[in-house]
Design an enzyme around this catalytic site. Structure first.
Site, PDB file in Angstrom:
ATOM      1  N   HIS A 113       0.898  -1.058  -0.187  1.00  0.00           N
ATOM      2  CA  HIS A 113       0.004   0.064  -0.288  1.00  0.00           C
ATOM      3  C   HIS A 113       0.841   1.324  -0.099  1.00  0.00           C
ATOM      4  O   HIS A 113       1.817   1.331   0.781  1.00  0.00           O
ATOM      5  CB  HIS A 113      -0.945  -0.036   1.121  1.00  0.00           C
ATOM      6  CG  HIS A 113      -2.016   0.878   1.195  1.00  0.00           C
ATOM      7  ND1 HIS A 113      -1.691   2.408   1.295  1.00  0.00           N
ATOM      8  CD2 HIS A 113      -3.297   0.927   0.833  1.00  0.00           C
ATOM      9  CE1 HIS A 113      -2.970   3.168   0.900  1.00  0.00           C
ATOM     10  NE2 HIS A 113      -3.761   2.218   0.888  1.00  0.00           N
ATOM     11  N   SER A 172     -10.850   6.395  -3.275  1.00  0.00           N
ATOM     12  CA  SER A 172     -12.329   7.252  -2.916  1.00  0.00           C
ATOM     13  C   SER A 172     -13.551   6.358  -3.626  1.00  0.00           C
ATOM     14  O   SER A 172     -14.474   7.084  -4.105  1.00  0.00           O
ATOM     15  CB  SER A 172     -12.203   8.768  -3.540  1.00  0.00           C
ATOM     16  OG  SER A 172     -11.125   9.362  -3.231  1.00  0.00           O
TER      17      SER A 172
HETATM   18  P1  PGA Z   1      -9.938   5.919   0.209  1.00  0.00           P
HETATM   19  O1  PGA Z   1      -8.654   4.527   0.737  1.00  0.00           O
HETATM   20  O2  PGA Z   1     -10.945   4.681  -0.191  1.00  0.00           O
HETATM   21  O3  PGA Z   1     -10.138   6.552   1.750  1.00  0.00           O
HETATM   22  O4  PGA Z   1      -9.485   6.482  -0.794  1.00  0.00           O
HETATM   23  C1  PGA Z   1      -8.308   3.468  -0.284  1.00  0.00           C
HETATM   24  C2  PGA Z   1      -7.125   3.008   0.347  1.00  0.00           C
HETATM   25  O5  PGA Z   1      -6.019   3.576   0.575  1.00  0.00           O
HETATM   26  O6  PGA Z   1      -7.057   1.788   0.573  1.00  0.00           O
END
Ligand code: PGA
Length: 273
Positions: free
Chosen positions: A121, A235
């Site tokens: 990640h 998002s």
């Molecule tokens: P988000 O994060 O849905 O808050 O954009 C996604 C992620 O980093 O796994």
């Protein structure tokens, strides 16, 4: 071309098509996954209330994964009514055990019934994780029987410079270096510019990259690439999940912010049915 040659060729063509069709029909369908990445959020009380409010109907076996912070893995497993919702970890170390303060081994995660682990990640890469470490973690998880969810994705600047495909291909090939069997590997395309910004990639824009990912896997590993789930993250919310789910190579979602709310997360899970 005389008649005999023509009929000979058409017989061969028919046989080849027939055998290809048999191969295709023998392939299992690609699994879908919706993964909650809770990051450094939630506690015992909020996790308990999340589980109580989760409203997922129908057969979700093996489709929903929650990745809580490490200390919540054990209580969350106990809170979930049955094992149709899987637990994942947010990181893992590549060694079996030893003097690695603050790290968690794949064996311990396996013992706690973790079926998945997030690897690579961008928030972990930013804290110093290299492509080499990602590769070692992937190999350790595969060897332990925990399915790695390998995260890849470009920055805003790399996208502007037209380097998205090159970046993503490179991350995948390095993560999977010397990995022979990718049948339990999952890829998550998580563009860094879309994380937590509310600026999700457009479905078609994400599909282009997912296709590049599938081609990259196909080139190195052959037909099995068709079976690898490729998730989109960045998002994802209850409003955009459905249109993302309609893309051919988007097989699920990695959900950060919107996974902290049980109702929103349930809606996203249903969008990927
Ligand atoms: P988000 O994060 O849905 O808050 O954009 C996604 C992620 O980093 O796994």
């Amino acid at each position: 071309m005389n008649h005999t040659v023509k009929s000979y060729i058409s017989t061969i063509v028919r046989e080849v098509i027939q055998s290809e069709l048999e191969n295709i029909t023998h392939l299992p369908t690609r699994r879908k996954l919706v993964v909650a990445n809770w990051k450094m959020n939630m506690n015992v009380a909020s996790a308990t209330s999340f589980v109580e409010r989760l409203s997922i109907t129908g057969d979700t076996s093996g489709k929903v994964v929650i990745c809580p912070p490490f200390p919540l893995i054990y209580p969350l497993r106990a809170m979930l009514p049955d094992s149709s919702i899987s637990i994942g970890a947010q990181n893992v170390h590549w060694e079996d055990s030893g003097a690695f303060t603050g790290q968690v081994s794949a064996n311990l995660l396996k013992e706690l019934d973790c079926k998945y682990v997030l690897i690579g990640h961008s928030e972990v890469r930013e804290a110093g994780e290299t492509d080499g470490m990602v590769n070692q973690k992937v190999k350790q998880s595969v060897a332990t029987g925990i399915d790695p969810i390998i995260c890849v994705g470009e920055t805003h600047k790399q996208r502007e410079q037209g380097k998205t495909n090159e970046m993503v291909k490179g991350q995948i090939l390095k993560a999977l270096s010397k990995v022979d069997d990718i049948s339990n590997v999952i890829i998550a395309y998580v563009p860094i510019w879309a994380i937590g910004t509310g600026l999700s990639a457009e479905p078609e824009q994400a599909q282009v990259v997912h296709h590049v990912i599938r081609e990259t896997l196909h080139h190195s590993f052959g037909e099995i690439a068709e079976q690898v789930p490729i998730l989109y993250g960045g998002s994802v919310n209850q409003k955009n999940a459905h249109s993302l789910s309609e893309m051919k190579d988007i097989d699920g979602a990695l959900v950060g912010g919107a996974s902290l709310d049980a109702e929103n997360f349930s809606t996203i899970v249903h969008a990927f049915e």
